[in-house]
Design an enzyme around this catalytic site. Structure first.
Site, PDB file in Angstrom:
ATOM      1  N   GLY A  49      15.565  60.563  73.951  1.00 45.29           N
ATOM      2  CA  GLY A  49      16.358  59.425  74.393  1.00 45.29           C
ATOM      3  C   GLY A  49      17.219  58.762  73.342  1.00 45.29           C
ATOM      4  N   ASP A 104      15.715  54.374  71.889  1.00 43.62           N
ATOM      5  CA  ASP A 104      16.613  54.008  72.980  1.00 43.62           C
ATOM      6  C   ASP A 104      16.116  52.752  73.691  1.00 43.62           C
ATOM      7  OD1 ASP A 104      14.378  55.372  73.828  1.00 43.62           O
ATOM      8  OD2 ASP A 104      15.416  56.631  75.279  1.00 43.62           O
ATOM      9  N   ASP A 107       9.498  49.440  75.485  1.00 38.34           N
ATOM     10  CA  ASP A 107       8.970  48.936  76.755  1.00 38.34           C
ATOM     11  C   ASP A 107       7.628  48.253  76.460  1.00 38.34           C
ATOM     12  OD1 ASP A 107       8.440  48.681  79.493  1.00 38.34           O
ATOM     13  OD2 ASP A 107       7.923  50.757  79.790  1.00 38.34           O
ATOM     14  N   PHE A 156      13.653  49.619  85.527  1.00 37.97           N
ATOM     15  CA  PHE A 156      13.959  50.936  84.976  1.00 37.97           C
ATOM     16  C   PHE A 156      15.475  51.126  84.811  1.00 37.97           C
ATOM     17  CE2 PHE A 156      14.436  55.574  85.135  1.00 37.97           C
ATOM     18  CZ  PHE A 156      13.522  55.930  84.163  1.00 37.97           C
ATOM     19  N   ARG A 169      21.250  60.994  80.927  1.00 39.74           N
ATOM     20  CA  ARG A 169      21.412  60.667  79.500  1.00 39.74           C
ATOM     21  C   ARG A 169      22.887  60.627  79.093  1.00 39.74           C
ATOM     22  NH1 ARG A 169      16.237  61.052  77.360  1.00 39.74           N
ATOM     23  NH2 ARG A 169      14.952  62.796  78.058  1.00 39.74           N
TER      24      ARG A 169
HETATM   25  P1  5GP Z   1       6.765  52.292  75.419  1.00 43.71           P
HETATM   26  O1  5GP Z   1       5.890  53.221  74.629  1.00 43.71           O
HETATM   27  O2  5GP Z   1       7.421  51.211  74.591  1.00 43.71           O
HETATM   28  O3  5GP Z   1       6.047  51.741  76.617  1.00 43.71           O
HETATM   29  O4  5GP Z   1       7.903  53.155  76.063  1.00 43.71           O
HETATM   30  C1  5GP Z   1       8.860  53.741  75.332  1.00 43.71           C
HETATM   31  C2  5GP Z   1       9.432  54.936  76.043  1.00 43.71           C
HETATM   32  O5  5GP Z   1       9.296  54.826  77.475  1.00 43.71           O
HETATM   33  C3  5GP Z   1      10.896  55.043  75.772  1.00 43.71           C
HETATM   34  O6  5GP Z   1      11.170  55.772  74.616  1.00 43.71           O
HETATM   35  C4  5GP Z   1      11.384  55.735  77.039  1.00 43.71           C
HETATM   36  O7  5GP Z   1      11.229  57.133  76.897  1.00 43.71           O
HETATM   37  C5  5GP Z   1      10.458  55.279  78.127  1.00 43.71           C
HETATM   38  N1  5GP Z   1      11.008  54.159  78.914  1.00 43.71           N
HETATM   39  C6  5GP Z   1      10.531  52.903  78.996  1.00 43.71           C
HETATM   40  N2  5GP Z   1      11.275  52.145  79.827  1.00 43.71           N
HETATM   41  C7  5GP Z   1      12.262  52.958  80.277  1.00 43.71           C
HETATM   42  C8  5GP Z   1      13.380  52.733  81.162  1.00 43.71           C
HETATM   43  O8  5GP Z   1      13.628  51.655  81.725  1.00 43.71           O
HETATM   44  N3  5GP Z   1      14.194  53.812  81.369  1.00 43.71           N
HETATM   45  C9  5GP Z   1      13.960  55.028  80.796  1.00 43.71           C
HETATM   46  N4  5GP Z   1      14.829  55.994  81.086  1.00 43.71           N
HETATM   47  N5  5GP Z   1      12.932  55.263  79.952  1.00 43.71           N
HETATM   48  C10 5GP Z   1      12.094  54.224  79.708  1.00 43.71           C
END
Ligand code: 5GP
Length: 180
Positions: A49, A104, A107, A156, A169
């Site tokens: 990403g 990118d 979350d 999302f 992407r």
């Molecule tokens: P975390 O580990 O912080 O929960 O999530 C990070 C990863 O979750 C990001 O690198 C991404 O791959 C995915 N992710 C989290 N939220 C989104 C979103 O709204 N859209 C997309 N496409 N990927 C997300």
């Protein structure tokens, strides 16, 4: 680019346009320059990403730096699975180096915490993160997030490197899912 896109079974509406993303990347690049210009850092790109953000950002960093890539996955479709999978690991000596993770999106922060621990154990001098987008309402970690392009709601998003099951992407703008 149009105001709506449909990928697989979901429709997305344009949320942040490309010019605004360019401006945010330029602002973040200026902040990073101030912090790292004399430190020869390694920029750690989280595949897949962060590729687009990393390319946009690096072109604006006017100081010596190197990049390295790791591949980590915690998402399936539009949901975090809660399990972090390391698909491609770190393959260089980072002892004593300053590391700037490029993401990118941040979350829950699980991926960041996992990477931070891995990099610290590998001997990094310090670890920071720059992310194109962040969802503050979803963030559960205690680590500071140092450089943020956009704080966004807990919905999302796709585009500008962010995917839905591999698609989207390549979109230059960021789109938000239309919930049914
Ligand atoms: P975390 O580990 O912080 O929960 O999530 C990070 C990863 O979750 C990001 O690198 C991404 O791959 C995915 N992710 C989290 N939220 C989104 C979103 O709204 N859209 C997309 N496409 N990927 C997300």
């Amino acid at each position: 680019m149009s105001e709506n896109v449909t990928l697989l079974d979901k429709t997305f509406v344009k949320y942040i346009n490309s010019a605004d993303i360019d401006a945010a990347v330029a602002r973040v690049a200026a902040e990073i320059m101030l912090e790292y210009r004399y430190d020869d850092p390694i920029l750690l790109v989280t595949l897949n990403g962060a590729i687009v953000f990393a390319v946009d950002l690096m072109k604006q960093l006017d100081f010596p730096c190197r990049i390295s890539c790791v591949k980590i996955s915690s998402y399936s479709g539009t949901e975090s699975t809660g399990t972090i999978n390391s698909l491609i690991g770190l393959n260089e000596d980072i002892r004593g180096k300053r590391i700037l993770i490029l993401e990118d999106i941040v979350d829950t922060g699980r991926t960041y915490v996992h990477l931070h621990q891995m990099l610290t154990e590998a001997g990094a001098k310090d670890v920071r993160i720059a992310t194109m987008t962040m969802k503050p309402d979803a963030y559960k970690a205690d680590l500071p997030v140092h450089y943020v392009g956009f704080n966004i709601p807990n919905k999302f998003v796709i585009g500008r490197g962010l995917d839905y099951d591999g698609y989207g992407r390549n979109l230059p703008d960021i789109y938000q899912v239309v919930t049914d």
